[in-house]
Design a protein around this motif. Structure first.
Motif, mmCIF file in Angstrom:
data_model
loop_
_atom_site.group_PDB
_atom_site.id
_atom_site.type_symbol
_atom_site.label_atom_id
_atom_site.label_comp_id
_atom_site.label_asym_id
_atom_site.label_seq_id
_atom_site.Cartn_x
_atom_site.Cartn_y
_atom_site.Cartn_z
ATOM 1 N N LYS A 21 1.060 -1.257 0.015
ATOM 2 C CA LYS A 21 -0.028 -0.143 -0.021
ATOM 3 C C LYS A 21 0.830 1.176 -0.045
ATOM 4 O O LYS A 21 0.628 2.210 -0.877
ATOM 5 N N ILE A 22 1.889 1.197 0.895
ATOM 6 C CA ILE A 22 2.825 2.407 1.019
ATOM 7 C C ILE A 22 3.504 2.681 -0.381
ATOM 8 O O ILE A 22 3.569 3.702 -0.938
ATOM 9 N N ALA A 23 4.263 1.585 -0.730
ATOM 10 C CA ALA A 23 5.043 1.462 -2.172
ATOM 11 C C ALA A 23 4.179 1.996 -3.097
ATOM 12 O O ALA A 23 4.769 2.698 -4.197
ATOM 13 N N GLY A 24 3.008 1.560 -3.036
ATOM 14 C CA GLY A 24 1.986 1.995 -4.235
ATOM 15 C C GLY A 24 1.383 3.194 -4.484
ATOM 16 O O GLY A 24 0.655 3.647 -5.344
ATOM 17 N N GLY A 25 1.944 3.943 -3.243
ATOM 18 C CA GLY A 25 1.263 5.516 -3.027
ATOM 19 C C GLY A 25 -0.008 5.731 -2.938
ATOM 20 O O GLY A 25 -0.455 6.679 -3.148
ATOM 21 N N THR A 26 -0.540 4.650 -2.224
ATOM 22 C CA THR A 26 -2.110 4.770 -1.761
ATOM 23 C C THR A 26 -2.426 5.581 -0.462
ATOM 24 O O THR A 26 -3.583 5.733 -0.264
ATOM 25 N N ILE A 27 -1.151 5.838 0.270
ATOM 26 C CA ILE A 27 -1.461 6.418 1.442
ATOM 27 C C ILE A 27 -0.764 7.888 1.308
ATOM 28 O O ILE A 27 0.694 7.926 1.462
ATOM 29 N N PRO A 28 -1.271 8.822 0.946
ATOM 30 C CA PRO A 28 -0.745 10.279 0.774
ATOM 31 C C PRO A 28 0.108 10.694 1.991
ATOM 32 O O PRO A 28 -0.237 10.365 3.287
ATOM 33 N N ALA A 41 16.729 -12.671 2.948
ATOM 34 C CA ALA A 41 16.849 -13.192 1.570
ATOM 35 C C ALA A 41 15.337 -13.457 0.909
ATOM 36 O O ALA A 41 15.173 -12.882 -0.032
ATOM 37 N N LYS A 42 14.704 -13.924 1.994
ATOM 38 C CA LYS A 42 13.126 -14.080 1.399
ATOM 39 C C LYS A 42 12.653 -12.759 1.205
ATOM 40 O O LYS A 42 11.755 -12.427 0.327
ATOM 41 N N ALA A 43 12.830 -11.696 2.429
ATOM 42 C CA ALA A 43 12.155 -10.634 1.961
ATOM 43 C C ALA A 43 12.535 -9.600 0.934
ATOM 44 O O ALA A 43 11.679 -9.201 0.052
ATOM 45 N N LYS A 44 13.874 -9.727 0.444
ATOM 46 C CA LYS A 44 14.589 -9.254 -0.577
ATOM 47 C C LYS A 44 13.723 -9.845 -1.976
ATOM 48 O O LYS A 44 13.673 -9.137 -3.047
ATOM 49 N N ALA A 45 13.482 -11.208 -1.892
ATOM 50 C CA ALA A 45 12.940 -11.592 -3.071
ATOM 51 C C ALA A 45 11.735 -11.335 -3.380
ATOM 52 O O ALA A 45 11.156 -11.153 -4.319
ATOM 53 N N TRP A 46 10.703 -11.065 -2.215
ATOM 54 C CA TRP A 46 9.386 -10.767 -2.236
ATOM 55 C C TRP A 46 9.490 -9.173 -2.812
ATOM 56 O O TRP A 46 8.487 -8.871 -3.592
ATOM 57 N N LEU A 47 10.116 -8.397 -2.141
ATOM 58 C CA LEU A 47 10.144 -6.775 -2.550
ATOM 59 C C LEU A 47 10.586 -6.909 -3.954
ATOM 60 O O LEU A 47 9.868 -6.018 -4.836
ATOM 61 N N ALA A 48 11.667 -7.472 -4.507
ATOM 62 C CA ALA A 48 11.758 -7.569 -5.994
ATOM 63 C C ALA A 48 10.651 -7.932 -6.934
ATOM 64 O O ALA A 48 10.240 -7.363 -7.817
ATOM 65 N N GLU A 49 9.857 -9.027 -6.464
ATOM 66 C CA GLU A 49 8.908 -9.658 -7.046
ATOM 67 C C GLU A 49 7.698 -8.640 -7.137
ATOM 68 O O GLU A 49 7.059 -8.478 -8.415
ATOM 69 N N GLN A 50 7.591 -7.720 -6.061
ATOM 70 C CA GLN A 50 6.535 -6.909 -6.217
ATOM 71 C C GLN A 50 7.041 -5.337 -6.759
ATOM 72 O O GLN A 50 6.297 -4.390 -6.802
ATOM 73 N N GLY A 51 8.263 -5.191 -7.313
ATOM 74 C CA GLY A 51 8.568 -4.106 -7.727
ATOM 75 C C GLY A 51 8.964 -3.026 -6.765
ATOM 76 O O GLY A 51 8.815 -1.752 -7.057
ATOM 77 N N ILE A 52 9.186 -3.257 -5.598
ATOM 78 C CA ILE A 52 9.306 -2.402 -4.410
ATOM 79 C C ILE A 52 10.758 -2.227 -4.213
ATOM 80 O O ILE A 52 11.575 -3.146 -3.868
ATOM 81 N N ALA A 53 11.316 -0.876 -4.266
ATOM 82 C CA ALA A 53 12.745 -0.586 -3.965
ATOM 83 C C ALA A 53 13.337 -0.429 -2.746
ATOM 84 O O ALA A 53 14.422 -0.202 -2.437
ATOM 85 N N ALA A 54 12.533 -0.520 -1.452
ATOM 86 C CA ALA A 54 12.938 -0.212 -0.364
ATOM 87 C C ALA A 54 13.973 -1.259 0.240
ATOM 88 O O ALA A 54 13.829 -2.360 -0.072
#
Length: 269
Positions: A21-28, A41-54
């Motif tokens: 939600k936050i990365a998608g810009g839906t919470i101004p 490693a699992k967290a990085k893989a999930w973030l990459a899969e979602q296209g989230i750069a955090a």
């Protein structure tokens, strides 16, 4: 609009929902600054899969990246999340608020350094009304919780008493006591009772009955408050998330709380 940089501790069902939600810009007015997870490693893989750069960072590094950390992790790591942020005079939104009761020093830490601990409404309702009533005199607060037995499996109280939830075939009262006692015995199940107690008359005067009920499919909470300003009778039935111990509305409650941070109109206390 001021942007609040958000750190998320834990990428379970709630943490992933918030991150998306936050990365998608839906919470101004918010941005996803970083996350922390037990399995990096699992967290990085999930973030990459979602296209989230955090970035994925250690909990101790949160203050360097964020203004507010949201705790979506096991209660056992609450100090690792809160201590760095509060010492830096920053904010922490705590979902596992039952873990605050045996750690009053965290509240003192916030007071000393100008930080803040935020407890969202979570899977409950009526906290605004209870908080308002507490400005007067509250005589009593009672809560009755009914959950499917599988949503209670693993609770320390049940393990200690040798209670097998698979053997429950009819509604069974498994606990009756104070919110403080419930938080100790059911740390993953009754944070709602602790939130209620913090809004009202405290964990030692707030009482709760917990039922294992195979006839329900939702996590049900009923609240009865008697005060000098109002008598409250409130009830909610929460649809469980992928984690049966947690209602879907919990993540939505956090999103609503974050939305209020920089909103031009804020509704509710």
């Amino acid at each position: 609009m001021t942007t609040t940089r958000i750190a998320i501790a834990g990428l379970g069902a709630i943490g992933r929902t918030l991150a998306a939600k936050i990365a998608g810009g839906t919470i101004p007015g918010t941005s996803l600054a970083c996350v922390a997870a037990r399995d990096e490693a699992k967290a990085k893989a999930w973030l990459a899969e979602q296209g989230i750069a955090a970035p994925v960072v250690p909990l101790a590094d949160f203050p360097a990246h964020a203004d507010l950390a949201v705790e979506c992790a096991p209660a056992a790591v609450i100090e690792e999340i809160c201590t760095p942020m509060l010492t830096a005079g920053k904010k922490v939104m705590v979902l596992s608020c039952g873990a605050l009761l045996p750690r009053p020093h965290l509240m003192e830490l916030a007071k000393t350094h100008g930080g803040q601990i935020i407890v969202p409404t979570g899977a409950l309702l009526g906290l605004d009304a209870v908080t308002a009533a507490a400005e007067g005199t509250i005589h009593s607060v009672r809560m009755i919780t009914r959950k499917p037995p599988k949503g209670l499996v693993g609770a320390p109280y049940l393990v200690e008493k040798g209670l097998d939830m698979d053997a429950v075939t009819e509604p069974t009262l498994i606990f009756s006591g104070t919110a403080r006692e419930a938080a100790k015995g059911f740390p993953a199940n009754v944070n709602v009772a602790v939130a209620l107690s913090l809004a009202g008359i405290g964990p030692d005067r707030t009482t709760i009955d917990i039922w294992a009920d195979p006839t329900v499919t939702r996590n049900c909470h009923a609240i009865e408050v008697d005060s000098d300003s109002a008598k409250l009778s409130l009830a909610i039935e929460n649809i469980p998330s992928d984690n049966p111990k947690t209602g879907r509305i919990t993540a939505l409650s956090v999103i609503a709380a974050l939305r209020k941070l920089n909103a031009p109109v804020r509704v509710g206390t």
